[in-house]
Design an enzyme around this catalytic site. Structure first.
Site, PDB file in Angstrom:
ATOM      1  N   GLU A  57       0.839  -1.211   0.000  1.00 13.24           N
ATOM      2  CA  GLU A  57       0.000   0.000   0.000  1.00 13.24           C
ATOM      3  C   GLU A  57       0.868   1.254   0.000  1.00 13.24           C
ATOM      4  O   GLU A  57       1.823   1.352   0.773  1.00 13.24           O
ATOM      5  CB  GLU A  57      -0.900  -0.035   1.249  1.00 13.24           C
ATOM      6  CG  GLU A  57      -2.331   0.277   0.958  1.00 13.24           C
ATOM      7  CD  GLU A  57      -2.973  -0.696  -0.038  1.00 13.24           C
ATOM      8  OE1 GLU A  57      -3.107  -0.305  -1.219  1.00 13.24           O
ATOM      9  OE2 GLU A  57      -3.347  -1.805   0.353  1.00 13.24           O
ATOM     10  N   THR A  59       2.875   2.023  -2.137  1.00 17.04           N
ATOM     11  CA  THR A  59       4.165   1.712  -2.751  1.00 17.04           C
ATOM     12  C   THR A  59       4.158   2.072  -4.238  1.00 17.04           C
ATOM     13  O   THR A  59       5.217   2.258  -4.825  1.00 17.04           O
ATOM     14  CB  THR A  59       4.485   0.210  -2.596  1.00 17.04           C
ATOM     15  OG1 THR A  59       3.313  -0.527  -2.969  1.00 17.04           O
ATOM     16  CG2 THR A  59       4.860  -0.132  -1.176  1.00 17.04           C
ATOM     17  N   SER A  91     -26.305   3.893 -17.722  1.00 19.12           N
ATOM     18  CA  SER A  91     -25.900   3.007 -16.633  1.00 19.12           C
ATOM     19  C   SER A  91     -27.119   2.718 -15.785  1.00 19.12           C
ATOM     20  O   SER A  91     -27.948   3.615 -15.561  1.00 19.12           O
ATOM     21  CB  SER A  91     -24.824   3.665 -15.764  1.00 19.12           C
ATOM     22  OG  SER A  91     -24.701   2.955 -14.548  1.00 19.12           O
ATOM     23  N   GLY A 146     -17.105   3.548  -4.831  1.00 20.93           N
ATOM     24  CA  GLY A 146     -16.466   4.345  -3.792  1.00 20.93           C
ATOM     25  C   GLY A 146     -16.089   3.575  -2.545  1.00 20.93           C
ATOM     26  O   GLY A 146     -15.832   4.170  -1.504  1.00 20.93           O
ATOM     27  N   LEU A 149     -12.893  -0.630  -4.103  1.00 23.26           N
ATOM     28  CA  LEU A 149     -12.746  -1.873  -4.881  1.00 23.26           C
ATOM     29  C   LEU A 149     -12.564  -1.558  -6.367  1.00 23.26           C
ATOM     30  O   LEU A 149     -12.585  -2.442  -7.196  1.00 23.26           O
ATOM     31  CB  LEU A 149     -13.944  -2.801  -4.647  1.00 23.26           C
ATOM     32  CG  LEU A 149     -14.144  -3.209  -3.180  1.00 23.26           C
ATOM     33  CD1 LEU A 149     -15.352  -4.131  -3.034  1.00 23.26           C
ATOM     34  CD2 LEU A 149     -12.894  -3.891  -2.615  1.00 23.26           C
ATOM     35  N   SER A 151     -14.348   0.452  -8.663  1.00 27.02           N
ATOM     36  CA  SER A 151     -15.420   0.471  -9.656  1.00 27.02           C
ATOM     37  C   SER A 151     -15.043   1.396 -10.810  1.00 27.02           C
ATOM     38  O   SER A 151     -15.463   1.169 -11.951  1.00 27.02           O
ATOM     39  CB  SER A 151     -16.731   0.946  -9.018  1.00 27.02           C
ATOM     40  OG  SER A 151     -16.681   2.314  -8.684  1.00 27.02           O
ATOM     41  N   SER A 152     -14.238   2.422 -10.540  1.00 26.44           N
ATOM     42  CA  SER A 152     -13.866   3.350 -11.622  1.00 26.44           C
ATOM     43  C   SER A 152     -13.000   2.638 -12.660  1.00 26.44           C
ATOM     44  O   SER A 152     -13.247   2.759 -13.868  1.00 26.44           O
ATOM     45  CB  SER A 152     -13.155   4.579 -11.056  1.00 26.44           C
ATOM     46  OG  SER A 152     -12.000   4.234 -10.337  1.00 26.44           O
ATOM     47  N   GLU A 184      -8.597   8.375 -16.450  1.00 22.01           N
ATOM     48  CA  GLU A 184      -8.965   8.735 -15.074  1.00 22.01           C
ATOM     49  C   GLU A 184      -8.159   9.940 -14.569  1.00 22.01           C
ATOM     50  O   GLU A 184      -8.696  10.835 -13.943  1.00 22.01           O
ATOM     51  CB  GLU A 184      -8.774   7.525 -14.143  1.00 22.01           C
ATOM     52  CG  GLU A 184      -9.206   7.829 -12.717  1.00 22.01           C
ATOM     53  CD  GLU A 184      -9.766   6.634 -11.972  1.00 22.01           C
ATOM     54  OE1 GLU A 184      -9.987   5.574 -12.586  1.00 22.01           O
ATOM     55  OE2 GLU A 184      -9.989   6.777 -10.757  1.00 22.01           O
ATOM     56  N   ASP A 196      -4.571   0.059 -10.226  1.00 20.61           N
ATOM     57  CA  ASP A 196      -5.974  -0.323 -10.404  1.00 20.61           C
ATOM     58  C   ASP A 196      -6.240  -0.804 -11.821  1.00 20.61           C
ATOM     59  O   ASP A 196      -6.840  -1.861 -12.042  1.00 20.61           O
ATOM     60  CB  ASP A 196      -6.903   0.856 -10.114  1.00 20.61           C
ATOM     61  CG  ASP A 196      -6.855   1.275  -8.660  1.00 20.61           C
ATOM     62  OD1 ASP A 196      -6.187   0.587  -7.873  1.00 20.61           O
ATOM     63  OD2 ASP A 196      -7.490   2.285  -8.328  1.00 20.61           O
TER      64      ASP A 196
HETATM   65  P1  ADP Z   1     -13.898   3.305  -6.511  1.00 16.56           P
HETATM   66  O1  ADP Z   1     -13.104   3.199  -7.762  1.00 16.56           O
HETATM   67  O2  ADP Z   1     -13.111   2.990  -5.292  1.00 16.56           O
HETATM   68  O3  ADP Z   1     -15.169   2.530  -6.539  1.00 16.56           O
HETATM   69  P2  ADP Z   1     -14.036   6.046  -7.345  1.00 16.56           P
HETATM   70  O4  ADP Z   1     -14.472   7.291  -6.664  1.00 16.56           O
HETATM   71  O5  ADP Z   1     -12.665   5.983  -7.893  1.00 16.56           O
HETATM   72  O6  ADP Z   1     -14.305   4.840  -6.339  1.00 16.56           O
HETATM   73  O7  ADP Z   1     -15.024   5.744  -8.560  1.00 16.56           O
HETATM   74  C1  ADP Z   1     -16.403   5.750  -8.373  1.00 16.56           C
HETATM   75  C2  ADP Z   1     -17.082   6.539  -9.472  1.00 16.56           C
HETATM   76  O8  ADP Z   1     -16.969   5.816 -10.715  1.00 16.56           O
HETATM   77  C3  ADP Z   1     -18.569   6.703  -9.264  1.00 16.56           C
HETATM   78  O9  ADP Z   1     -18.844   7.825  -8.459  1.00 16.56           O
HETATM   79  C4  ADP Z   1     -19.080   6.866 -10.679  1.00 16.56           C
HETATM   80  O10 ADP Z   1     -18.875   8.204 -11.132  1.00 16.56           O
HETATM   81  C5  ADP Z   1     -18.151   5.969 -11.480  1.00 16.56           C
HETATM   82  N1  ADP Z   1     -18.733   4.627 -11.696  1.00 16.56           N
HETATM   83  C6  ADP Z   1     -18.200   3.442 -11.335  1.00 16.56           C
HETATM   84  N2  ADP Z   1     -18.977   2.416 -11.717  1.00 16.56           N
HETATM   85  C7  ADP Z   1     -20.048   2.949 -12.348  1.00 16.56           C
HETATM   86  C8  ADP Z   1     -21.232   2.406 -12.966  1.00 16.56           C
HETATM   87  N3  ADP Z   1     -21.456   1.104 -12.999  1.00 16.56           N
HETATM   88  N4  ADP Z   1     -22.093   3.281 -13.514  1.00 16.56           N
HETATM   89  C9  ADP Z   1     -21.876   4.610 -13.484  1.00 16.56           C
HETATM   90  N5  ADP Z   1     -20.794   5.168 -12.918  1.00 16.56           N
HETATM   91  C10 ADP Z   1     -19.887   4.365 -12.341  1.00 16.56           C
HETATM   92 MG    MG Z   2     -11.408   4.356  -8.238  1.00 18.98          MG
END
Ligand code: ADP
Ligand code: MG
Length: 406
Positions: A57, A59, A91, A146, A149, A151-152, A184, A196
């Protein structure tokens, strides 16, 4: 191109409607969402997973080592080409359909909100010289947003895979993480390392991804929890993110300053055996502790890789727990919720536990006997209730594949 896995409607395709897509498997939801929104079946579906970092972490921006693996939780994009430089995105998390064209992807900042991640991928591909096809996209996801994990990155990687395939673009897997990261960093405006995007694109099922963040060399390390009778419990701390951006920036600055004082390009260049000498040359106690975290954490990644290569999955627990102590005491990036989750998991018999991700919230990993995962989860939930914290979330992590076409 029609994906043979997609059910082709016998009747004429339904007209586009605002009705919510049926609940179900995430891949089905993306396909059904596409049909509802666009009135025709998608040409294909592309999936990309969330990820956790097993160890290593803070790193990454020190040119060091990380060891993430992909989760079974994933984002699926159903997509089909459309004429011209037009991109239409829906989405399941948002009612609105977002549309953008060449002007909006000519420069960063012209699409905002969640669709910026999609526009950013189009922009970054075009920046890299690719002729990106116009497309319609429908997105469904199991990856919590958020929670750390990624998701972005899952969203970027699934969209990237879809556009590369639809356009027949020449972009090998090893070059894709940089494109997604650029989307990103430069388009969305979120500073992240390369971990990531590398993890969600390059991971393999049953393996962790040993990534050298300086050279971007990767090695797939066997990580078979089930064969060892073990499970990895992912505990979503649900801690509200407190000043995480500013704290991240200040840790980065401290590490860069320390490297400068030590006369090395990055803290990765301080070997664990030279740590004491390096610390003796620094007179600020806070800087010393930041350095000690990074240098010992790099070594813990190498030690974890060595144990996994030797098939000793069950022996990595103490390294995980030591990593947590280092983040808590030296790097100072933990919060009461994650410390509580770690302590409760260990007290309930976990072999090791640590916060994963940048800190100030996010998730905790606990290595447990497969048949004790529920017991450990219950113990963490009980301790949370005792302290009046918001209830934690739980997932089981099995190392899953990176982005791919379904
Ligand atoms: P993490 O990557 O840890 O989940 P982030 O803040 O980096 O958190 O990314 C989250 C953001 O990515 C959300 O607020 C949204 O804008 C976007 N996002 C991720 N997955 C989706 C999805 N399935 N549909 C729409 N937006 C998404
Ligand atoms: Mg993210």
């Amino acid at each position: 191109m029609t994906d043979p896995a997609l059910p082709v409607p016998a009747a004429p395709p339904p007209a586009a409607s605002a009705a919510p897509p049926p609940v179900g498997d995430v891949a089905d939801r993306a396909a059904a969402g596409f049909r509802h929104r666009y009135g025709a079946p998608a040409a294909g579906r592309w999936a990309a997973p969330g990820r956790v970092n097993l160890i290593g972490e803070h790193t990454d921006y020190n040119d060091g080592f990380v060891l993430p693996f992909a989760l079974p939780l994933r984002t699926v994009v159903a997509a089909a080409p459309q004429d011209g430089d037009r991109w239409t995105v829906w989405s399941e998390l948002s009612d609105a359909v977002v549309e953008f064209g060449a002007d909006e992807v000519a420069a960063p900042g012209r699409v905002d909100g969640w669709a910026a991640y999609v526009a950013g991928v189009v922009w970054a591909l075009r920046e890299a010289g690719h002729a990106v096809p116009g497309a319609r996209l429908a997105i469904a996801s199991d990856v919590p947003l958020g929670s750390g994990l990624s998701s972005s990155a899952a969203l970027e990687a699934a969209v990237l895979a879809a556009l590369v395939d639809l356009g027949g673009l020449d972009l090998p897997a090893e070059a894709r993480p940089r494109v997604a990261q650029r989307a990103e960093n430069a388009y969305v405006g979120a500073p992240t390392g390369i971990m990531d995007q590398s993890a969600v694109i390059r991971c393999r099922a049953g393996h962790a991804l040993f990534l050298d963040c300086r050279t971007e060399a990767v090695e797939h390390i066997p990580f078979d929890l089930a064969a060892a009778g073990l499970a990895m419990l992912v505990i979503d701390s649900r801690a509200p993110h407190r000043h995480a951006d500013g704290e991240y920036a200040s840790r980065r600055t401290a590490c860069e300053k320390a490297a400068g004082l030590l006369g090395v390009p990055a803290l990765r260049d301080v070997a664990a055996v030279d740590l004491d000498d390096a610390l003796a040359r620094l007179d600020d106690d806070e800087i010393r502790r930041r350095v000690r975290h990074v240098v010992t954490e790099d070594q813990r990644v190498l030690d974890t890789v060595a144990l996994l290569r030797a098939g000793r999955v069950g022996d990595i627990g103490p390294l995980l727990t030591a990593s947590h102590a280092s983040m808590r005491d030296d790097f100072e990036i933990t919060v009461p919720e994650v410390d509580t989750a770690v302590e409760a998991a260990l007290a309930a018999g976990a072999y090791g536990a640590r916060m994963t991700g940048g800190g100030f919230g996010g998730c905790v990993l606990a290595l447990v006997d497969a048949d004790r995962a529920d017991t450990v989860a219950d113990a963490v939930a009980a301790e949370y209730a005792e302290r009046g914290f918001r209830a934690p979330g739980f997932h089981l992590a099995t190392p899953a594949p990176g982005a791919h076409r379904l």
